[in-house]
Design a protein around this motif. Structure first.
Motif: not given
Length: 140
Positions: A86-99
């Motif tokens: 999903a785009t538009g979800d701020t939690k996505r960006e947080e999770l991607l930091k540790d991806f």
């Protein structure tokens, strides 16, 4: 009227993966198939000619444009593997930091191989995307 290109099809997911040219991408596609299936609980379906999607939701934009899309998915493309969250979800960006090693486009996250990423973070991204889309589009 606008016609959606990416629709759920009756094509066979396993046959699609077996026809991926690169043996390494094919192996990674089967790993991703297992992870996405186990994490979502949904059966994999082909969306258009090359996207393997899990679950679906119906969206309607303010413009009136509407359609159906998979909740999450992936595509083992020639250059990179595309992951759809999903785009538009701020939690996505947080999770991607540790991806792990990845790049992002407007809607996709791109990886070279599964070994480059953290599988637990992938599962968290999948779960977060499904949760976000079910909350955003509750009338399924």
């Amino acid at each position: 009227m606008y016609e959606l290109k990416t629709k759920e099809t009756d094509s066979n997911v396993i046959e699609f993966i077996e026809n991926v040219e690169s043996p390494k991408k094919r192996e990674d596609a089967f790993k991703l198939l297992d992870i996405f299936t186990e994490t979502t609980g949904y059966q994999a379906k082909m969306w258009g000619p090359s996207i393997i999607g899990f679950g679906s939701y119906h969206y309607t934009y303010a413009s009136g444009h509407e359609g159906d899309a998979p909740l999450v998915g992936f595509s083992p493309r020639k250059a990179k593997i595309s992951l759809y969250f999903a785009t538009g979800d701020t939690k996505r960006e947080e999770l991607l930091k540790d991806f792990g090693k990845h790049t992002t486009g407007k809607a996709c996250v791109y990886i070279n191989k599964v070994a480059d990423i953290d599988a637990d973070v992938l599962k968290a991204l999948i779960n977060q995307s499904v949760r976000f889309l079910k909350e955003t589009y509750p009338n399924q």
